[in-house]
Design a protein around this motif. Sequence first.
Motif, PDB file in Angstrom:
ATOM      1  N   SER A   9       0.831  -1.205   0.000  1.00  0.00           N
ATOM      2  CA  SER A   9       0.000   0.000   0.000  1.00  0.00           C
ATOM      3  C   SER A   9       0.863   1.251   0.000  1.00  0.00           C
ATOM      4  N   GLY A  11       0.034   4.408   1.158  1.00  0.00           N
ATOM      5  CA  GLY A  11      -0.612   5.437   1.975  1.00  0.00           C
ATOM      6  C   GLY A  11       0.379   6.200   2.833  1.00  0.00           C
ATOM      7  N   LYS A  12      -0.177   6.814   3.893  1.00  0.00           N
ATOM      8  CA  LYS A  12       0.617   7.739   4.715  1.00  0.00           C
ATOM      9  C   LYS A  12       1.704   7.015   5.510  1.00  0.00           C
ATOM     10  N   ALA A  36       0.252  -0.985  -4.812  1.00  0.00           N
ATOM     11  CA  ALA A  36      -0.945  -0.254  -4.406  1.00  0.00           C
ATOM     12  C   ALA A  36      -2.096  -0.769  -5.248  1.00  0.00           C
ATOM     13  N   ARG A  37      -3.328  -0.428  -4.844  1.00  0.00           N
ATOM     14  CA  ARG A  37      -4.486  -0.902  -5.608  1.00  0.00           C
ATOM     15  C   ARG A  37      -4.532  -0.256  -6.987  1.00  0.00           C
ATOM     16  N   ARG A  41      -0.611   5.124  -8.664  1.00  0.00           N
ATOM     17  CA  ARG A  41      -0.219   5.553  -7.307  1.00  0.00           C
ATOM     18  C   ARG A  41       1.047   4.815  -6.865  1.00  0.00           C
ATOM     19  N   TYR A  58      -1.770  -6.205  -5.085  1.00  0.00           N
ATOM     20  CA  TYR A  58      -1.021  -6.753  -3.950  1.00  0.00           C
ATOM     21  C   TYR A  58      -0.519  -8.173  -4.273  1.00  0.00           C
ATOM     22  N   ALA A  74      -1.472  -0.946   5.038  1.00  0.00           N
ATOM     23  CA  ALA A  74      -2.858  -0.651   4.638  1.00  0.00           C
ATOM     24  C   ALA A  74      -3.719  -0.460   5.891  1.00  0.00           C
ATOM     25  N   LYS A  97      -0.141  -1.909  13.248  1.00  0.00           N
ATOM     26  CA  LYS A  97      -1.105  -2.090  14.321  1.00  0.00           C
ATOM     27  C   LYS A  97      -2.426  -1.460  13.923  1.00  0.00           C
ATOM     28  N   TRP A 125       5.736   0.026  16.789  1.00  0.00           N
ATOM     29  CA  TRP A 125       7.055   0.654  16.638  1.00  0.00           C
ATOM     30  C   TRP A 125       7.597   1.211  17.951  1.00  0.00           C
ATOM     31  N   LEU A 169     -13.861   1.653   7.667  1.00  0.00           N
ATOM     32  CA  LEU A 169     -12.418   1.861   7.476  1.00  0.00           C
ATOM     33  C   LEU A 169     -11.625   1.440   8.720  1.00  0.00           C
ATOM     34  N   ASP A 176      -7.391   2.441  16.970  1.00  0.00           N
ATOM     35  CA  ASP A 176      -6.442   3.315  16.291  1.00  0.00           C
ATOM     36  C   ASP A 176      -5.346   3.827  17.215  1.00  0.00           C
ATOM     37  N   LEU A 285      10.481   4.847  13.091  1.00  0.00           N
ATOM     38  CA  LEU A 285      10.056   3.546  12.540  1.00  0.00           C
ATOM     39  C   LEU A 285      11.285   2.718  12.149  1.00  0.00           C
TER      40      LEU A 285
HETATM   41  N1  NAP Z   1       2.851   3.165  13.432  1.00  0.00           N
HETATM   42  C1  NAP Z   1       2.297   4.345  13.317  1.00  0.00           C
HETATM   43  O1  NAP Z   1       2.798   5.347  13.770  1.00  0.00           O
HETATM   44  C2  NAP Z   1       1.017   4.476  12.562  1.00  0.00           C
HETATM   45  C3  NAP Z   1       0.579   5.763  12.219  1.00  0.00           C
HETATM   46  C4  NAP Z   1      -0.561   5.855  11.455  1.00  0.00           C
HETATM   47  C5  NAP Z   1      -1.245   4.737  11.061  1.00  0.00           C
HETATM   48  N2  NAP Z   1      -0.826   3.499  11.436  1.00  0.00           N
HETATM   49  C6  NAP Z   1      -1.549   2.303  10.995  1.00  0.00           C
HETATM   50  O2  NAP Z   1      -1.264   2.139   9.611  1.00  0.00           O
HETATM   51  C7  NAP Z   1      -2.419   1.737   8.895  1.00  0.00           C
HETATM   52  C8  NAP Z   1      -2.664   2.720   7.759  1.00  0.00           C
HETATM   53  O3  NAP Z   1      -2.832   4.029   8.227  1.00  0.00           O
HETATM   54  P1  NAP Z   1      -2.607   5.312   7.256  1.00  0.00           P
HETATM   55  O4  NAP Z   1      -2.817   6.500   8.087  1.00  0.00           O
HETATM   56  O5  NAP Z   1      -1.362   5.136   6.497  1.00  0.00           O
HETATM   57  O6  NAP Z   1      -3.866   5.116   6.313  1.00  0.00           O
HETATM   58  P2  NAP Z   1      -4.188   5.687   4.851  1.00  0.00           P
HETATM   59  O7  NAP Z   1      -3.051   6.486   4.304  1.00  0.00           O
HETATM   60  O8  NAP Z   1      -5.541   6.327   4.912  1.00  0.00           O
HETATM   61  O9  NAP Z   1      -4.409   4.329   4.025  1.00  0.00           O
HETATM   62  C9  NAP Z   1      -3.396   3.379   3.921  1.00  0.00           C
HETATM   63  C10 NAP Z   1      -3.679   2.509   2.711  1.00  0.00           C
HETATM   64  O10 NAP Z   1      -4.741   1.596   2.971  1.00  0.00           O
HETATM   65  C11 NAP Z   1      -5.000   0.982   1.720  1.00  0.00           C
HETATM   66  N3  NAP Z   1      -6.314   0.444   1.522  1.00  0.00           N
HETATM   67  C12 NAP Z   1      -6.565  -0.836   1.206  1.00  0.00           C
HETATM   68  N4  NAP Z   1      -7.876  -1.055   1.098  1.00  0.00           N
HETATM   69  C13 NAP Z   1      -8.482   0.128   1.317  1.00  0.00           C
HETATM   70  C14 NAP Z   1      -9.822   0.549   1.320  1.00  0.00           C
HETATM   71  N5  NAP Z   1     -10.832  -0.309   1.091  1.00  0.00           N
HETATM   72  N6  NAP Z   1     -10.083   1.842   1.566  1.00  0.00           N
HETATM   73  C15 NAP Z   1      -9.089   2.710   1.823  1.00  0.00           C
HETATM   74  N7  NAP Z   1      -7.775   2.346   1.847  1.00  0.00           N
HETATM   75  C16 NAP Z   1      -7.494   1.078   1.587  1.00  0.00           C
HETATM   76  C17 NAP Z   1      -4.667   2.044   0.642  1.00  0.00           C
HETATM   77  O11 NAP Z   1      -3.690   1.382  -0.110  1.00  0.00           O
HETATM   78  P3  NAP Z   1      -3.343   1.679  -1.639  1.00  0.00           P
HETATM   79  O12 NAP Z   1      -2.232   2.644  -1.538  1.00  0.00           O
HETATM   80  O13 NAP Z   1      -2.978   0.337  -2.132  1.00  0.00           O
HETATM   81  O14 NAP Z   1      -4.565   2.218  -2.297  1.00  0.00           O
HETATM   82  C18 NAP Z   1      -4.121   3.194   1.445  1.00  0.00           C
HETATM   83  O15 NAP Z   1      -3.032   3.831   0.808  1.00  0.00           O
HETATM   84  C19 NAP Z   1      -3.542   1.635   9.923  1.00  0.00           C
HETATM   85  O16 NAP Z   1      -3.732   0.277  10.267  1.00  0.00           O
HETATM   86  C20 NAP Z   1      -3.050   2.438  11.111  1.00  0.00           C
HETATM   87  O17 NAP Z   1      -3.515   1.939  12.359  1.00  0.00           O
HETATM   88  C21 NAP Z   1       0.303   3.365  12.155  1.00  0.00           C
END
Ligand code: NAP
Length: 332
Positions: A9, A11-12, A36-37, A41, A58, A74, A97, A125, A169, A176, A285
């Motif tokens: 994925s 994402g962020k 990514a999907r 991207r 994936y 993801a 997580k 982390w 989501l 979270d 991280l």
């Molecule tokens: N360790 C940390 O500090 C930390 C911080 C924030 C979040 N997290 C964790 O990391 C994960 C992702 O968080 P994020 O903030 O990075 O989220 P995000 O940017 O909103 O989304 C992450 C990715 O999820 C994928 N995805 C797969 N199926 C999806 C669907 N049906 N709808 C929307 N997205 C979908 C997308 O992948 P594609 O790119 O393939 O489309 C998207 O880029 C969560 O489980 C969160 O708990 C951890």
Amino acid sequence: MATRWGICSAGKISNDFVVALQTLPAQDHQAVAVAARDLNRAKEFAQSHDIPKAYGTYEELAKDPNIDVVYVGAIHPVHRDLVLLFFKHGKNVLCEKPMAMNLTEVKELTAAARQHNVFFMEAFWSRFFPAYEEIRSLLHQKVIGEVKVVRAEFGANLLGVPRAVEKELGGGAILDIGCYGIQFASMVFNGEKPESVTAKGFLHNTGVDETVTVILQYPGKRQAVITCTLVTELPNQAVISGTNGIIQIPSYMWSPMSLIVNGKETKYTLPPTTKHLFFNNSTGLSYEAEHVRQCLLKGLKESPIMSLMESELLASIIEEVHIQLGISKNKG
Ligand SMILES: NC(=O)c1ccc[n+]([C@@H]2O[C@H](COP(=O)([O-])OP(=O)(O)OC[C@H]3O[C@@H](n4cnc5c(N)ncnc54)[C@H](OP(=O)(O)O)[C@@H]3O)[C@@H](O)[C@H]2O)c1
């Protein structure tokens, strides 16, 4: 040889993870592919991070033979299916997580990891920050005596973040952010099962938990109190009180840059980067990435610091919180 990472994925948190990886020596860590999907991207992500391969599914990442470990960044409702996909293709996995949405899913994943004989870890982390390492060492040496009370909190206004508030989501404060306080208490109490879990809180209008306080009680009159909220900023600290002193973890308790032990402060520095990060202190991280590399080099199938059994325990506590708040009816 470098550990070859596949990034699942774009994402962020995947962005931040790759930036963190690239603060480590290139002879130790390489991000070799991203999926990514949407292929565009993935290509964009690959280009901005100098990742050689980009996939639009994936599955293609899962089938790539030149990957040692996949980082799943993801959103959590898809963790289960993605992790099972990577296991099916024999991949080691570091999964963000929370590991999955409920205890049933977590048990399914831990069993599958053992069955496929692959390395698997929930990406808490925090556990690999130098401050957390120091906390474990201080507790082991009983520097503050016997721990009696642990307090931890994570609060931020996340009401504008769909992933945090929408049920489909994976939204909800405990899944979270509250999970950071729960893993913290669990680490301090050495992965011990609490004798009781009590949760009080409020739901958001989307049906997910919005503000929650959890009390974990342990035998011997020991207690942990964890508060999380999606509505407002909290001091975001943690405190461990023992019979012989206090350890304070100033904000952010999930990625601490200092530690106060009986009034004496130690400060830490993070690996620097000039690249964009979505979250605070994210180059930290790199500590968990290096831990995973060390586990793989030793041939371990799980982390001694963040074990599969402990991920099951955390999921069982979260499930109990969900049941008490009326969010989940199922015992996993
Ligand atoms: N360790 C940390 O500090 C930390 C911080 C924030 C979040 N997290 C964790 O990391 C994960 C992702 O968080 P994020 O903030 O990075 O989220 P995000 O940017 O909103 O989304 C992450 C990715 O999820 C994928 N995805 C797969 N199926 C999806 C669907 N049906 N709808 C929307 N997205 C979908 C997308 O992948 P594609 O790119 O393939 O489309 C998207 O880029 C969560 O489980 C969160 O708990 C951890």
